[in-house]
Design an enzyme around this catalytic site. Structure first.
Site, short mmCIF file in Angstrom:
data_model
loop_
_atom_site.label_atom_id
_atom_site.label_comp_id
_atom_site.label_asym_id
_atom_site.label_seq_id
_atom_site.Cartn_x
_atom_site.Cartn_y
_atom_site.Cartn_z
N GLN A 98 0.83 -1.21 0.00
CA GLN A 98 0.00 0.00 0.00
C GLN A 98 0.87 1.26 0.00
O GLN A 98 1.70 1.45 0.90
CB GLN A 98 -0.94 0.05 1.21
CG GLN A 98 -1.92 1.22 1.08
CD GLN A 98 -2.73 1.50 2.31
OE1 GLN A 98 -2.19 1.76 3.38
NE2 GLN A 98 -4.05 1.46 2.18
N TYR A 178 -5.34 11.34 3.92
CA TYR A 178 -3.97 11.55 3.45
C TYR A 178 -3.97 12.26 2.08
O TYR A 178 -5.03 12.63 1.58
CB TYR A 178 -3.21 10.22 3.45
CG TYR A 178 -3.16 9.63 4.84
CD1 TYR A 178 -2.70 10.38 5.92
CD2 TYR A 178 -3.63 8.35 5.09
CE1 TYR A 178 -2.70 9.87 7.21
CE2 TYR A 178 -3.62 7.82 6.39
CZ TYR A 178 -3.15 8.58 7.45
OH TYR A 178 -3.16 8.09 8.72
N GLY A 308 -9.24 -6.28 9.31
CA GLY A 308 -8.12 -5.56 9.88
C GLY A 308 -7.71 -6.14 11.22
O GLY A 308 -6.91 -7.08 11.31
C1 LIG Z 1 -3.54 -0.69 13.81
C2 LIG Z 1 -4.22 -0.24 12.57
C3 LIG Z 1 -3.51 0.42 11.59
C4 LIG Z 1 -4.11 0.81 10.39
N1 LIG Z 1 -3.35 1.37 9.41
C5 LIG Z 1 -3.88 1.55 8.17
C6 LIG Z 1 -3.06 1.88 7.05
O1 LIG Z 1 -1.83 1.99 7.14
N2 LIG Z 1 -3.67 2.04 5.85
C7 LIG Z 1 -5.03 1.89 5.68
O2 LIG Z 1 -5.53 2.02 4.57
N3 LIG Z 1 -5.82 1.57 6.72
C8 LIG Z 1 -5.29 1.37 7.94
N4 LIG Z 1 -6.08 0.93 8.97
C9 LIG Z 1 -7.51 0.67 8.72
C10 LIG Z 1 -7.73 -0.79 8.31
O3 LIG Z 1 -7.19 -1.03 7.03
C11 LIG Z 1 -9.23 -1.14 8.28
O4 LIG Z 1 -9.88 -0.35 7.30
C12 LIG Z 1 -9.88 -0.93 9.62
O5 LIG Z 1 -9.13 -1.54 10.64
C13 LIG Z 1 -11.30 -1.49 9.68
O6 LIG Z 1 -11.31 -2.89 9.54
P1 LIG Z 1 -11.57 -3.86 10.81
O7 LIG Z 1 -12.87 -3.43 11.43
O8 LIG Z 1 -11.65 -5.24 10.20
O9 LIG Z 1 -10.42 -3.70 11.73
C14 LIG Z 1 -5.50 0.56 10.20
C15 LIG Z 1 -6.22 -0.08 11.20
C16 LIG Z 1 -5.61 -0.51 12.36
C17 LIG Z 1 -6.42 -1.25 13.39
#
Ligand SMILES: Cc1cc2nc3c(=O)[nH]c(=O)nc-3n(C[C@H](O)[C@H](O)[C@H](O)COP(=O)(O)O)c2cc1C
Length: 356
Positions: A98, A178, A308
């Site tokens: 990414q 971003y 995530g």
């Molecule tokens: C620790 C953490 C770091 C994340 N960093 C990014 C990232 O670098 N890029 C991104 O697009 N989303 C990032 N996200 C968002 C996740 O990609 C995802 O959209 C979000 O966690 C929701 O999914 P979930 O409910 O399954 O956790 C991050 C989420 C978490 C928990």
């Protein structure tokens, strides 16, 4: 219902299952933006995902927005990433990288004293995570037209490096407030040139990035992530439905590997709105459980489901879903932490004996 465990075409590759690991920043790189051995282990442990999307990686030094995040802005960083892709492939997995340029969500303390860049000189509310602790965001420098072309070229070169480093493709991070979303959104983009004003102009930067990335990788190795109305990092838009419908209409027909949409409690069902407009492989993310993911796949609302925090805490998430096994609980305190195994590579997999 086992929709999650059927193969799915994601651009050039066929993923063995429909469970995708979400991009997640873990802030465990060294001061030079290099991912280390623990990062190799972390991703290799999760190689049973149909596809892993890496944490956000800065395409150029000006794209860095958090302390200890990794880059792919030079050959040394690419060489370090090569170990990650090789370890994932050795376990039969697939991984996209990414590209995340934070734009104004950064700080001079992360940029060797340079002022962060943005479409317009509008200071976001909040604080950056820097080596000196949390510091207030500053007013960014508005990119000149020539600078925009240079940023697009940075993405092009970063894409080239990601491919040379063995990644199966690249994802454009166009969510979370971003740089790409700063251009797209009316609240952060007050430009009066070809990159601001109308939705056509505000979407131009994202479309140019995708064109450059596709020229390097082939469109079928390029995906894009969006999160309409996430409103994170001071993002706001006067008419998000119009903005995202226009953007996704422009994505259609480009032959991209996928559109990845993560929604965070929006009143509007953007999945229903955007999936038919896109017409290609659709990755649905955020807040999914095994049940809700299988329902979305069975209903045809998505082609693959992105997990995530569940993947962060369960290296063998597909196996656990297959068996209906209990899940480890994610530990928020170690989401972003010093590079030790704790909360990173020490989440246990199921005992083999248990699954026999
Ligand atoms: C620790 C953490 C770091 C994340 N960093 C990014 C990232 O670098 N890029 C991104 O697009 N989303 C990032 N996200 C968002 C996740 O990609 C995802 O959209 C979000 O966690 C929701 O999914 P979930 O409910 O399954 O956790 C991050 C989420 C978490 C928990």
């Amino acid at each position: 219902m086992h929709a999650l465990f059927s193969p799915v075409r994601i651009g050039r590759l066929e993923a063995a299952n429909r469970l995708v690991m979400a991009p997640m920043t873990r802030s465990r790189a060294d001061a030079h933006g290099l991912p280390g051995e623990l990062t190799v282990t972390y991703y290799a442990q999760r190689a049973s995902a149909g596809l892993i999307i890496s944490e956000g990686v800065f395409p150029s030094v000006m794209g860095k927005g958090y302390v200890h995040t990794p880059g792919i802005a030079n050959d040394a960083q690419a060489a370090a990433w090569k170990k990650v892709s090789a370890a994932v492939h050795a376990r039969g997995g697939r991984i996209f990288l990414q590209l995340m340029h934070c734009g104004r969500i950064s700080h001079p303390a992360l940029l060797d004293g340079a002022t962060p860049v943005a479409p317009s000189a509008i200071r976001p509310a909040g604080q950056a995570w820097t080596p000196a602790g949390q510091l207030d965001f500053v007013t960014p420098r508005a990119l000149a037209l020539a600078d925009i072309a240079a940023v697009v070229d940075d993405y092009r070169q970063a894409t080239r490096r990601a491919l040379d480093a063995g990644f199966d493709g690249v994802e454009l991070h166009a969510a979370s407030g971003y740089l790409p979303e700063q251009f797209l959104s009316s609240g952060s983009n007050r430009r009066e040139d070809a990159y601001g004003g109308s939705v056509e102009n505000r979407a131009r930067f994202i479309l140019e990035l995708l064109t450059a990335m596709a020229e390097e990788a082939g469109a079928d190795r390029v995906g894009i992530k969006i999160s309409p109305e996430m409103n994170y990092n001071s993002i706001s838009d006067d008419d998000p439905q119009q903005t995202y419908c226009y953007l996704v209409d422009q994505l259609r027909g480009r032959g991209l590997a996928y559109l990845h949409v993560a929604l965070f409690g929006t009143a509007v069902d953007y999945h229903a709105l955007l999936r038919p407009r896109f017409g290609g492989t659709y990755l649905m993310g955020s807040g999914l459980t095994q049940q809700s993911a299988e329902r979305a796949l069975a209903d045809g609302a998505a082609d693959a489901a992105v997990f995530g925090s569940a993947f962060l805490a369960n290296p063998d998430l597909p196996e656990r879903f297959r068996l209906g096994a209990a899940l480890n609980t994610p530990d928020r305190a170690t989401f972003f932490a010093p590079p030790t195994a704790q909360g990173y590579t020490d989440y246990p997999a199921l005992e083999r004996a248990e699954s026999a």
